[in-house]
Design a protein around this motif. Structure first.
Motif, PDB file in Angstrom:
ATOM      1  N   GLU A  81       0.846  -1.205   0.000  1.00 46.54           N
ATOM      2  CA  GLU A  81       0.000   0.000   0.000  1.00 46.54           C
ATOM      3  C   GLU A  81       0.875   1.246   0.000  1.00 46.54           C
ATOM      4  O   GLU A  81       0.784   2.116  -0.866  1.00 46.54           O
ATOM      5  N   ALA A  82       1.767   1.304   0.988  1.00 48.17           N
ATOM      6  CA  ALA A  82       2.613   2.494   1.117  1.00 48.17           C
ATOM      7  C   ALA A  82       3.601   2.608  -0.036  1.00 48.17           C
ATOM      8  O   ALA A  82       3.933   3.716  -0.466  1.00 48.17           O
ATOM      9  N   ILE A  83       4.062   1.462  -0.552  1.00 41.04           N
ATOM     10  CA  ILE A  83       5.031   1.519  -1.658  1.00 41.04           C
ATOM     11  C   ILE A  83       4.378   2.172  -2.878  1.00 41.04           C
ATOM     12  O   ILE A  83       4.983   3.015  -3.541  1.00 41.04           O
ATOM     13  N   SER A  84       3.137   1.816  -3.159  1.00 45.04           N
ATOM     14  CA  SER A  84       2.436   2.466  -4.280  1.00 45.04           C
ATOM     15  C   SER A  84       2.303   3.972  -4.034  1.00 45.04           C
ATOM     16  O   SER A  84       2.535   4.784  -4.927  1.00 45.04           O
ATOM     17  N   TYR A  85       1.938   4.345  -2.808  1.00 46.93           N
ATOM     18  CA  TYR A  85       1.806   5.779  -2.487  1.00 46.93           C
ATOM     19  C   TYR A  85       3.162   6.489  -2.606  1.00 46.93           C
ATOM     20  O   TYR A  85       3.241   7.623  -3.061  1.00 46.93           O
ATOM     21  N   MET A  86       4.241   5.805  -2.165  1.00 43.37           N
ATOM     22  CA  MET A  86       5.572   6.435  -2.252  1.00 43.37           C
ATOM     23  C   MET A  86       5.972   6.601  -3.708  1.00 43.37           C
ATOM     24  O   MET A  86       6.524   7.634  -4.084  1.00 43.37           O
ATOM     25  N   ALA A  87       5.681   5.588  -4.526  1.00 46.79           N
ATOM     26  CA  ALA A  87       6.000   5.713  -5.951  1.00 46.79           C
ATOM     27  C   ALA A  87       5.194   6.866  -6.538  1.00 46.79           C
ATOM     28  O   ALA A  87       5.732   7.709  -7.259  1.00 46.79           O
ATOM     29  N   GLY A  88       3.907   6.921  -6.199  1.00 50.53           N
ATOM     30  CA  GLY A  88       3.014   7.959  -6.742  1.00 50.53           C
ATOM     31  C   GLY A  88       3.414   9.354  -6.320  1.00 50.53           C
ATOM     32  O   GLY A  88       3.293  10.305  -7.092  1.00 50.53           O
ATOM     33  N   SER A  89       3.879   9.492  -5.078  1.00 46.06           N
ATOM     34  CA  SER A  89       4.246  10.842  -4.626  1.00 46.06           C
ATOM     35  C   SER A  89       5.760  11.057  -4.654  1.00 46.06           C
ATOM     36  O   SER A  89       6.239  12.035  -4.115  1.00 46.06           O
ATOM     37  N   GLU A  90       6.472  10.135  -5.288  1.00 47.96           N
ATOM     38  CA  GLU A  90       7.925  10.261  -5.491  1.00 47.96           C
ATOM     39  C   GLU A  90       8.679  10.497  -4.188  1.00 47.96           C
ATOM     40  O   GLU A  90       9.434  11.449  -4.038  1.00 47.96           O
ATOM     41  N   ILE A  91       8.416   9.598  -3.253  1.00 50.55           N
ATOM     42  CA  ILE A  91       9.109   9.637  -1.958  1.00 50.55           C
ATOM     43  C   ILE A  91      10.193   8.566  -1.959  1.00 50.55           C
ATOM     44  O   ILE A  91       9.915   7.406  -2.240  1.00 50.55           O
ATOM     45  N   PRO A  92      11.435   8.934  -1.658  1.00 55.99           N
ATOM     46  CA  PRO A  92      12.509   7.935  -1.634  1.00 55.99           C
ATOM     47  C   PRO A  92      12.410   7.039  -0.412  1.00 55.99           C
ATOM     48  O   PRO A  92      11.994   7.484   0.664  1.00 55.99           O
TER      49      PRO A  92
END
Ligand code: TPP
Ligand code: SF4
Lengths: 356, 256
Positions: free
Chosen positions: A91-102
Motif C-alpha cells: 500500500e505504502a510503496i504504491s503511495y511512495m512511488a506515486g508521490s515520489e518519496i525515496p
C-alpha cells in the motif's frame, strides 16, 4: 572515494543493516517476521547509537507508512520484512512511488503463497518487479547474491532512492539473510543527506513557498501528467542495469538465475567447466530495470538459455521478453519448500546442454 | 456629525490561504481549519509545521493551510506522522483525520501512535458519517442513524455501537492530552480552540500525544439544513459523545 575497514564475518541480514548505517540511514521502522529479524534486532541498538531512531511498528502497514513519512522529510530511512509482510507494505510503496518519496525496502523472501514456510524462495519476483501495489508504477529492484554484495547494494539502494525519488527494493531470501560470510565494510564519503533538496518537507523556516507531497491528482489531465513523468523516469533507468556474467563468452548454454539461485548455479557452472562443458551464467543484479540489452546481446551470439528460479516461473517472462525476437529459454523450477543444491541443478543443465 | 470609521474585527488568519474551499455549505471542516490556522498564527508555528493529511472530505486541507504537508493513505496518517516526527523531532507535526479514516481503517495506527506517546497532535473530525464517499456508515454513526449502508438505521446488534474515540485514547499510556469539543455554536467553537491550543502546547513542550475530537456537521449526508445539523449535534451527538477534557497530564503529572 571510500574508506574501508577490517574484514568482518556477518550474516547477510546484518550486512544489510550495516550497509544502511554506512549509507547514513537515520530511521528504521520494523516488524518481526522470519527470516529477517536480525535486521530490526541489529538496528534497534545500532541506529540509536548512530544518532538515529528505531520504531518497532504495530504492523508492516504502519512500518511502511512511517517510512513514507520519514522519506517525505528527505531523511534517509529504511524498513525490512519478508514476503507476507512485504505484501502488506505494498500500500505504502504504491503511495511512495506515486508521490515520489525515496525509501529503501528490504525483502528477505520466504516460501509462499500464504503463510508458506520460513525457508528460501524467489516467489516474490512478480510482486517486486511489476509494482506489487495498485496503479502504474515501478521501482528499482536490486538482487544481491553474496553477503558482500548485500552490503554494497544497500549503500547503492540509498543513493538510487534519493537521486531518483523512488522506493528501492532489495530482494534477498532466507539463504542470503542467514548465511555468514566475511565482508569488507566500507563507508561512502560525502553523502548528500538531502537536507537541502528542494522537494522535502522540512518547514518553511526560510520563508519559502510551502511544499506539498501527494499522490492525488484530481484536476483534468493532472494524473496523466504525473504518470507520464513517472514513466519517463522509469525509462531513464534503462542505462542503470547491472548483471554478472560468468564464463559466458564461449558458452553454448547460458544459465539465467539471480540471487541465491544465481550463486548456487555458479557452483554448478564451475563444475561443468572443469569437465570442459561450455556453460555460462548470466545473473541479473538489477531485476527492475531488467538487463535486457546484455541478455539480448548473448542471444545474438547464438547462445541457448536455461532459466532457473526458486519459484514456478516468474523471471523467465523477462528473459523471454529480452530475447524473444531471436531465441527462447528453457525453464527449471526449484519448488519453494525445497532447499536447492548445486547437484540438483546438474541434471537439468546437462539435459539442456545435450538438447534433451 | 460624528464620522463613522470601519473597524476590522475579524480577518483571515495568515496561515489560511486566500482561496475558496470545496466544502458544502454548513460543513464544519472549514471552522476546524480556521481554528487551526488561527493557532498556527498565534503560536507562531506555521513555518515550523509539517502537516499530515488523510483521506476524506478534508484531504484538501493542504490546499488551504500555508504549511509544508504530506498526504497519507486512508487511515495511516498517525503512522506517517510518526515517521515525520521521528525524522524531524524539531518540527511541529499534526494530522487531521475524519471518523472513517481514524476510527475504522486507521484504528490500529491511531491506537499505537497514541500509546507510544508520539510527540504529535491529532485533530479528529467526527461527523458520524463517511462524507467524501457519499454518506456510508462510519464507526461513529449513531444508533438509528440512516446512512446509505444502513438504510434502516444503524442497529446495535447488527453493526455494533458507535465508538467513543476520545475515551479510548485517553486511556492509553502515552497520551498527554485528550479532549472532545464541538463546532455547532460559538461557545463550543471557543472551547474547541482552547483544547487544540492545549494539545499543541503539549507537543511543543515535548510531553506526549495530543488528541482533540471535534463533533462536526455534515448537512449534505445528514440530509439536513446547516441549522438542523447544528441542532442535531446538540441534541443527539453531545449526549452520546460528552464534551470536555478526558486527559490532561499537566493536572495528573507527566507521561514519560
Ligand atoms: C484504502 C482506501 N479505502 C477506501 C477509500 C475511499 N474513501 C475515501 S474517503 C472515505 C471515507 C472518509 O470518511 P471520513 O474519514 O469520515 O471523512 P469525511 O469525508 O467524513 O470528512 C473512504 C472510505 C480510500 N481512499 N482508500
Ligand atoms: S460531504 Fe459532509 S463533510 Fe464533506 S464537505 Fe460536504 S458537508 Fe462537509
Amino acid at each position: 572515494m571510500s574508506k574501508t575497514s577490517e574484514r568482518i564475518f556477518v550474516k547477510g541480514n546484518e550486512a544489510i543493516a550495516r550497509g544502511a548505517l554506512a549509507a547514513k540511514c537515520k530511521c528504521f521502522f520494523g516488524y518481526p517476521i522470519t527470516p529477517q529479524n536480525d535486521i530490526p534486532e541489529f538496528m534497534s541498538s545500532a541506529i540509536i547509537k548512530a544518532g538515529g531512531d528505531f520504531v518497532q511498528a504495530e504492523s508492516e502497514v504502519a512500518a511502511a507508512n512511517m517510512l513514507l513519512g520519514a522519506g517525505a522529510t528527505g531523511v534517509r530511512a529504511m524498513t525490512s520484512s519478508s514476503s507476507p509482510g512485504i505484501a502488506l507494505k505494498q500500500e505504502a510503496i504504491s503511495y511512495m512511488a506515486g508521490s515520489e518519496i525515496p525509501a529503501v525496502v528490504v525483502n528477505m523472501t520466504r516460501g509462499g503463497p500464504g503463510l508458506g514456510d520460513i525457508g528460501p524462495s524467489q516467489g516474490d519476483y512478480y510482486q517486486s518487479t511489476r509494482g506489487g501495489g495498485h496503479g502504474d508504477y515501478r521501482h528499482f529492484t536490486l538482487a544481491p547474491g553474496t553477503v558482500q554484495e548485500a552490503y554494497d547494494l544497500t549503500i547503492r539502494a540509498f543513493d538510487i532512492a534519493y537521486e531518483q525519488r523512488t522506493p528501492v527494493l532489495i530482494l534477498g531470501d532466507a539463504i542470503l539473510g542467514q548465511m555468514k560470510e566475511p565482508i569488507v565494510p566500507w563507508e561512502p564519503e560525502n553523502i548528500d543527506d538531502n537536507a537541502g533538496r528542494d522537494w522535502a518537507i522540512n518547514g518553511r523556516t526560510d520563508g519559502r513557498e510551502k511544499r506539498l507531497i501527494k499522490s492525488l491528482f484530481l484536476e483534468e489531465g493532472a494524473l496523466a501528467g504525473q504518470n507520464k513523468k513517472l514513466q519517463a523516469k522509469y525509462d531513464s533507468w534503462k542505462g542503470m542495469t547491472e548483471a554478472e556474467q560468468f564464463e559466458t563468452e564461449d558458452a553454448d548454454l547460458i544459465i539465467c538465475a539471480y540471487g541465491s539461485i544465481g550463486r548456487i548455479a555458479k557452483s554448478a557452472v564451475r563444475k561443468f567447466r572443469k569437465e570442459g562443458k561450455k556453460v555460462g551464467l548470466f545473473r541479473p543484479i538489477t531485476l527492475y530495470p531488467f538487463p535486457k540489452k546484455e541478455l539480448k546481446a548473448l542471444a545474438e551470439q547464438g547462445k541457448r538459455f536455461l532459466t532457473i528460479e526458486h519459484n514456478l516461473g516468474q523471471m523467465i517472462d523477462d528473459v523471454r521478453l529480452a530475447i524473444r525476437t531471436i531465441a527462447d529459454s528453457d525453464f527449471y523450477p526449484v519448488y519453494p519448500g525445497n532447499l536447492p543444491t548445486p547437484d540438483e541443478l546438474e541434471e537439468p543443465i546437462l539435459n539442456c546442454l545435450e538438447g534433451k | 456629525m460624528t464620522e463613522m470609521k470601519e473597524k476590522l474585527v475579524f480577518d483571515r488568519p495568515e496561515s489560511v490561504i486566500d482561496r475558496p474551499t470545496h466544502y458544502c455549505p454548513g460543513c464544519h471542516h472549514g471552522i476546524a481549519h480556521r481554528l487551526i490556522g488561527e493557532l498556527l498564527d498565534e503560536m507562531n508555528l506555521a513555518e515550523n509545521t509539517l502537516l499530515v493529511t488523510s483521506i476524506g472530505c478534508s484531504v484538501f486541507l493542504y490546499n488551504y493551510l500555508n504549511v509544508d504537508a504530506v498526504e497519507a493513505p486512508h487511515g495511516r496518517a498517525p503512522a506517517v506522522a510518526t515517521g515525520v516526527k521521528r525524522s524531524r523531532p524539531d518540527k511541529f507535526v499534526f494530522t487531521y483525520q475524519g471518523d472513517g479514516d481514524l476510527a475504522s481503517i486507521g484504528m490500529a495506527e491511531i491506537m499505537h501512535a497514541a500509546n507510544r506517546g508520539e510527540k504529535m497532535c491529532v485533530v479528529f473530525v467526527n461527523n458520524t458519517v463517511y462524507g467524501m464517499t457519499g454518506g456510508q456508515m462510519a464507526p461513529t454513526t449513531m444508533i438509528g442513524q440512516v446512512t446509505t449502508t444502513t438504510p434502516a438505521g444503524r442497529c446495535q446488534t447488527h453493526e455494533g455501537a458507535p465508538i467513543r474515540m476520545t475515551e479510548i485514547i485517553a486511556s492509553l499510556g502515552g497520551v498527554a492530552f485528550a479532549a472532545r469539543g464541538a463546532l455547532n455554536n460559538v461557545a463550543n467553537i471557543k472551547k474547541s480552540k482552547k483544547y487544540l491550543k492545549k494539545a499543541f502546547d503539549f507537543q511543543l513542550n515535548n510531553t506526549g500525544f495530543g488528541f482533540v475530537e471535534l463533533l462536526s456537521g455534515c448537512p449534505t449526508n445528514w440530509k439536513m439544513t446547516p441549522l438542523q445539523a447544528n441542532e442535531r449535534i446538540e441534541k443527539e451527538m453531545i449526549p452520546y459523545f460528552p464534551l470536555g477534557i478526558y486527559k490532561d497530564v499537566s493536572e495528573e503529572g507527566g507521561v514519560c
